[in-house]
Design an enzyme around this catalytic site. Structure first.
Site, PDB file in Angstrom:
ATOM      1  N   ARG A 163       0.845  -1.186   0.000  1.00  0.00           N
ATOM      2  CA  ARG A 163       0.000   0.000   0.000  1.00  0.00           C
ATOM      3  C   ARG A 163       0.887   1.244   0.000  1.00  0.00           C
ATOM      4  O   ARG A 163       2.080   1.156   0.259  1.00  0.00           O
ATOM      5  CB  ARG A 163      -0.952   0.010   1.190  1.00  0.00           C
ATOM      6  CG  ARG A 163      -0.275   0.153   2.554  1.00  0.00           C
ATOM      7  CD  ARG A 163      -1.304   0.339   3.659  1.00  0.00           C
ATOM      8  NE  ARG A 163      -0.679   0.711   4.925  1.00  0.00           N
ATOM      9  CZ  ARG A 163      -1.341   1.189   5.970  1.00  0.00           C
ATOM     10  NH1 ARG A 163      -2.647   1.350   5.911  1.00  0.00           N
ATOM     11  NH2 ARG A 163      -0.711   1.504   7.081  1.00  0.00           N
ATOM     12  N   CYS A 165       4.618   8.441  -4.822  1.00  0.00           N
ATOM     13  CA  CYS A 165       5.508   9.537  -4.438  1.00  0.00           C
ATOM     14  C   CYS A 165       4.671  10.747  -4.056  1.00  0.00           C
ATOM     15  O   CYS A 165       3.820  11.186  -4.838  1.00  0.00           O
ATOM     16  CB  CYS A 165       6.433   9.868  -5.594  1.00  0.00           C
ATOM     17  SG  CYS A 165       7.240  11.481  -5.457  1.00  0.00           S
ATOM     18  N   GLU A 173      -3.586   7.422   7.116  1.00  0.00           N
ATOM     19  CA  GLU A 173      -2.243   7.309   7.691  1.00  0.00           C
ATOM     20  C   GLU A 173      -1.181   7.848   6.731  1.00  0.00           C
ATOM     21  O   GLU A 173      -0.202   7.173   6.393  1.00  0.00           O
ATOM     22  CB  GLU A 173      -1.939   5.860   8.078  1.00  0.00           C
ATOM     23  CG  GLU A 173      -2.804   5.360   9.220  1.00  0.00           C
ATOM     24  CD  GLU A 173      -2.426   3.959   9.705  1.00  0.00           C
ATOM     25  OE1 GLU A 173      -2.743   3.638  10.860  1.00  0.00           O
ATOM     26  OE2 GLU A 173      -1.819   3.190   8.926  1.00  0.00           O
ATOM     27  N   CYS A 179      10.591  10.288  -0.206  1.00  0.00           N
ATOM     28  CA  CYS A 179      10.859   9.818  -1.563  1.00  0.00           C
ATOM     29  C   CYS A 179      12.023  10.613  -2.137  1.00  0.00           C
ATOM     30  O   CYS A 179      12.064  11.840  -2.010  1.00  0.00           O
ATOM     31  CB  CYS A 179       9.622   9.968  -2.446  1.00  0.00           C
ATOM     32  SG  CYS A 179       9.897   9.408  -4.144  1.00  0.00           S
ATOM     33  N   CYS A 215      13.168  10.438  -5.471  1.00  0.00           N
ATOM     34  CA  CYS A 215      13.189  10.391  -6.926  1.00  0.00           C
ATOM     35  C   CYS A 215      13.487  11.773  -7.518  1.00  0.00           C
ATOM     36  O   CYS A 215      13.565  12.782  -6.806  1.00  0.00           O
ATOM     37  CB  CYS A 215      11.850   9.859  -7.454  1.00  0.00           C
ATOM     38  SG  CYS A 215      10.484  11.029  -7.279  1.00  0.00           S
ATOM     39  N   GLU A 267      -8.305   4.663  15.078  1.00  0.00           N
ATOM     40  CA  GLU A 267      -8.048   3.232  14.966  1.00  0.00           C
ATOM     41  C   GLU A 267      -7.351   2.720  16.212  1.00  0.00           C
ATOM     42  O   GLU A 267      -6.430   3.368  16.726  1.00  0.00           O
ATOM     43  CB  GLU A 267      -7.142   2.910  13.768  1.00  0.00           C
ATOM     44  CG  GLU A 267      -7.760   3.050  12.410  1.00  0.00           C
ATOM     45  CD  GLU A 267      -6.787   2.597  11.319  1.00  0.00           C
ATOM     46  OE1 GLU A 267      -5.881   1.773  11.622  1.00  0.00           O
ATOM     47  OE2 GLU A 267      -6.907   3.079  10.184  1.00  0.00           O
ATOM     48  N   GLU A 309      -3.467  -8.442   6.432  1.00  0.00           N
ATOM     49  CA  GLU A 309      -3.885  -8.225   7.817  1.00  0.00           C
ATOM     50  C   GLU A 309      -4.930  -9.233   8.283  1.00  0.00           C
ATOM     51  O   GLU A 309      -5.724  -8.955   9.178  1.00  0.00           O
ATOM     52  CB  GLU A 309      -4.405  -6.787   7.979  1.00  0.00           C
ATOM     53  CG  GLU A 309      -3.312  -5.751   7.786  1.00  0.00           C
ATOM     54  CD  GLU A 309      -3.793  -4.324   7.944  1.00  0.00           C
ATOM     55  OE1 GLU A 309      -3.214  -3.587   8.764  1.00  0.00           O
ATOM     56  OE2 GLU A 309      -4.753  -3.933   7.243  1.00  0.00           O
ATOM     57  N   LYS A 310      -4.900 -10.430   7.704  1.00  0.00           N
ATOM     58  CA  LYS A 310      -5.920 -11.414   8.068  1.00  0.00           C
ATOM     59  C   LYS A 310      -5.763 -11.932   9.494  1.00  0.00           C
ATOM     60  O   LYS A 310      -6.709 -12.488  10.062  1.00  0.00           O
ATOM     61  CB  LYS A 310      -5.930 -12.575   7.075  1.00  0.00           C
ATOM     62  CG  LYS A 310      -4.651 -13.375   6.955  1.00  0.00           C
ATOM     63  CD  LYS A 310      -4.831 -14.494   5.932  1.00  0.00           C
ATOM     64  CE  LYS A 310      -3.533 -15.250   5.674  1.00  0.00           C
ATOM     65  NZ  LYS A 310      -2.593 -14.428   4.885  1.00  0.00           N
ATOM     66  N   PHE A 311      -4.591 -11.751  10.117  1.00  0.00           N
ATOM     67  CA  PHE A 311      -4.430 -12.146  11.508  1.00  0.00           C
ATOM     68  C   PHE A 311      -4.546 -10.961  12.464  1.00  0.00           C
ATOM     69  O   PHE A 311      -4.221 -11.072  13.648  1.00  0.00           O
ATOM     70  CB  PHE A 311      -3.094 -12.860  11.708  1.00  0.00           C
ATOM     71  CG  PHE A 311      -3.042 -14.214  11.057  1.00  0.00           C
ATOM     72  CD1 PHE A 311      -3.888 -15.238  11.479  1.00  0.00           C
ATOM     73  CD2 PHE A 311      -2.179 -14.467  10.005  1.00  0.00           C
ATOM     74  CE1 PHE A 311      -3.855 -16.487  10.876  1.00  0.00           C
ATOM     75  CE2 PHE A 311      -2.135 -15.710   9.395  1.00  0.00           C
ATOM     76  CZ  PHE A 311      -2.981 -16.727   9.827  1.00  0.00           C
ATOM     77  N   HIS A 312      -4.991  -9.815  11.947  1.00  0.00           N
ATOM     78  CA  HIS A 312      -5.232  -8.641  12.781  1.00  0.00           C
ATOM     79  C   HIS A 312      -6.592  -8.802  13.458  1.00  0.00           C
ATOM     80  O   HIS A 312      -7.582  -9.157  12.836  1.00  0.00           O
ATOM     81  CB  HIS A 312      -5.229  -7.390  11.900  1.00  0.00           C
ATOM     82  CG  HIS A 312      -5.113  -6.100  12.640  1.00  0.00           C
ATOM     83  ND1 HIS A 312      -6.087  -5.634  13.486  1.00  0.00           N
ATOM     84  CD2 HIS A 312      -4.130  -5.164  12.649  1.00  0.00           C
ATOM     85  CE1 HIS A 312      -5.724  -4.465  13.976  1.00  0.00           C
ATOM     86  NE2 HIS A 312      -4.533  -4.162  13.483  1.00  0.00           N
TER      87      HIS A 312
END
Length: 675
Positions: free
Chosen positions: A120, A124, A159, A167, A169, A316, A364-367
């Site tokens: 995710r 830039c 976030e 960055c 570049c 969150e 994040e399936k174990f979150h």
């Protein structure tokens, strides 16, 4: 102590009481699940749901083609069930088609390597191509839902800067040069600010300047600090672009979620705070820390500082384990209620969780989530209902403000500067020293506000200044004026050594001692003697220190304690100086926890600040309004504690006359009448 006025009223996000909310990602689930989810949300007492946070690929599956059917449906379903919406602009992570068509948007690291899509935030912050597509999406979303009655809050991106703040570049290089030219006006002024006469670094034109990419030796410290300033401002300018679009289409308050943690340092949130209508923070318990529960309260207090003491939103948090720490520790029974209570005690008027339903797929399936993989017949679900009930019980607290007479001066710029290269010790870190000061105040049962350098300090009796390596002349003078007027301050080592351009503060004529605080402290530093990684030093009062020692030259100060061994026996380790009507303490080493707490207790007593110490593992915090005081006692220990008071205990509804008992691991909140 107002530093800014909110751009618009924030009452729209709240209807009284403490808000209970969550993130929901309906795109992860078949529509057949949505009705069940919303019915369970109603059962759990959910007030507000954040959606479309990561919706870009769903609502714009191909460039310029939009599909809002699913988003329309979930917004309608939530609205029909009395649940308000915190609507994301959907721009936080670009879809694969954008980076495939425009790979130039991808961020580049200091070593020149590109970071590819698949996670995710693969963009830039300076990319005009990314901004064009993201702002177009934000505009379409804002125009479609700007007047929708379900929308109570707008959520810009998500976030910002968590992964892509820096960055390097070529596009970023061009933007960096423009930012530098606006800051310094002339190349000669930049050369002076960066001290480029050292190592033959003098620039003759702006086009010669690059971001501080990986070099074969040490990067110029001023160059690096300005790049960190620029990077924070570049993301802020992106936020402002989205903000303007949303405000043109909607009268609903706008926010974005900050990340006040021990390990994310890339945004100067003092600069960001005036740009949001509601201060919102994401926080997860960090079990990598020695005292994770103390960092919870630290983060909450710092977030409240950004909100100028006004109520704020925890955007969150997690019901139990997260998915991104080396060891993702589950919360033990009762811990969730305590962490939630700590945020509310310290000013949060809303508690939201990532996320509603635990994911079956993805990174994040174990979150953990409010509705776990185990479903409603689970401990987490029962604790979810318990938190909802507790927040309902705490409804009278809403709108009140936290009481604090002590403050910590906190600076993201100092954080960047302290941890720059080629300093006397790599073990001198900014956040650990801020946490050390905070822990000493927490042990004394004293609630802390956080303030930036230059803040109005008139409402505080004691101010702690930990490791504030760089400070402007104006801000240094403001601190001296505060003490001269009767305030008390404690300054710790490696503070006031440099100005805001990292130029060491020294009078080349030697007419005045070096350092911004030499006169204030009645003492100054002659030479540094840092300790080895495992080194300790004993002080004459029996205290021990780590990390740092130095030769302190006393002018008007009184020596409180000396180094008793190590390289500097007999040299001052802590001093106290009467300055005007106030007093300034200086600490020249990193004291052990007990010694720091003892020194802090003495400073608090002298400043007239009375704490409510019930032990290092017990939080005592109060919030007040015009009629009531709400005293929170959060017992993280394995023993029962008690405190005195008269009023109504909100979590049990019991009338209290004299003594409130708080069982091990429990929370009690006493409502007392002020009049």
């Amino acid at each position: 102590m107002k530093r800014h006025e909110p751009a618009r009223a924030t009452q729209g996000w709240q209807r009284g009481g403490i808000l209970f909310g969550c993130d929901y990602n309906p795109e992860q689930w078949p529509e057949s699940v949505w009705n069940d989810d919303v019915a369970l949300m109603v059962q759990a007492g959910i007030d507000i749901v954040a959606i479309n946070i990561f919706g870009w690929a769903s609502i714009e599956p191909r460039p310029g083609e939009y599909d809002f059917d699913s988003l329309d449906a979930i917004i309608a379903l939530l609205h029909e069930n009395g649940i308000r919406v915190n609507l994301g602009t959907g721009t936080s992570s670009p879809p694969p088609w954008l980076s495939t068509q425009h790979p130039e948007i991808l961020p580049v690291m200091a070593d020149g390597t590109t970071r590819w899509p698949g996670g995710r935030q693969a963009w830039c912050p300076s990319s005009p191509v990314f901004r064009e597509h993201a702002l177009r999406l934000a505009s379409v979303v804002a125009e479609r839902y700007g007047d929708h009655p379900a929308v109570a809050l707008w959520h810009v991106s998500n976030e910002l800067g968590c992964h892509n703040a820096l960055c390097y570049c070529d596009v970023s290089a061009t933007s960096f040069r423009r930012w530098l030219e606006a800051r310094y006006a002339t190349i000669e002024r930049l050369n002076d600010a960066w001290g480029t006469s050292f190592w033959s670094q003098r620039y003759s034109r702006w086009s010669e300047i690059l971001p501080p990419r990986t070099t074969v030796s040490t990067v110029n410290p001023g160059h690096r600090l300005d790049f960190e300033r620029f990077s924070s401002e570049e993301l802020l300018s992106y936020y402002r672009d989205e903000l303007a679009i949303v405000r043109a289409a909607s009268s609903v308050p706008v926010t974005t979620n900050f990340m006040i943690t021990a390990h994310i340092r890339t945004q100067d949130y003092w600069r960001w705070a005036p740009e949001v209508d509601l201060i919102a923070n994401d926080h997860y318990v960090d079990y990598r820390l020695e005292h994770p529960e103390a960092e919870v309260s630290f983060s909450a207090d710092l977030t409240r500082g950004l909100a100028d003491g006004n109520p704020w939103l925890l955007m969150e948090t997690s019901t139990s384990a997260v998915s991104w720490q080396p060891y993702n520790i589950a919360k033990v029974p009762g811990e969730l209620a305590r962490t939630v209570a700590s945020h509310v005690a310290r000013g949060a008027d809303g508690i939201c969780f990532f996320q509603w339903r635990a994911s079956r797929q993805g990174a994040e399936k174990f979150h953990s989530a409010l509705l776990p993989h185990a479903g409603t017949d689970s401990g987490i679900w029962r604790e979810t209902l318990g938190v909802s009930a507790m927040l309902d019980q705490l409804a009278p607290v809403s709108g009140s403000r936290v009481d604090a007479r002590a403050a910590i001066m906190f600076s993201w710029e100092a954080w960047w500067a302290v941890e720059n290269d080629t300093h006397p010790s790599q073990d001198v870190k900014y956040m650990p020293e801020a946490h050390r000061a905070y822990a000493a105040l927490r042990t004394a049962g004293v609630t802390v506000d956080f303030v930036p350098p230059g803040a109005n300090l008139s409402g505080y009796s004691l101010v702690i200044v930990p490791t504030l390596y760089c400070i402007t002349d104006v801000d240094a003078q403001a601190l001296s004026d505060y003490v001269a007027g009767g305030g008390h301050v404690m300054v710790t080592f490696f503070s006031g050594l440099a100005d805001d351009e990292l130029r060491l503060r020294m009078d080349v004529t030697q007419a005045t001692p070096p350092g911004a605080f030499a006169e204030l402290l009645g003492a100054w530093t002659e030479e540094f003697f840092p300790l080895n990684a495992d080194g300790t030093v004993v002080l004459s009062d029996g205290s021990t220190g780590t990390i740092w020692t130095e030769i302190v030259r006393v002018t008007t100060a009184t020596v409180m304690t000396e180094f008793a061994d190590g390289q500097l026996p007999g040299q001052p380790a802590a001093t106290s100086n009467v300055f005007g009507e106030g007093r300034a303490i200086y600490v020249a080493t990193a004291l052990d926890d007990d010694s720091y707490a003892e020194l802090m207790a003495g400073a608090l007593t002298e400043a007239g600040v009375v704490g409510h110490a019930l032990g290092r593992d017990v939080e005592v915090v109060s919030r007040s309004n015009d009629t009531d005081r709400f005293v929170f006692v959060i017992n993280h220990s394995d023993r029962e504690v008690s405190f005195t008071g008269t009023g109504t205990e909100l979590t049990t509804g019991e009338r209290v006359e004299g003594t409130v008992f708080v069982p091990a691991g429990a929370v009690r909140v006493l409502r007392e009448s002020i009049h």
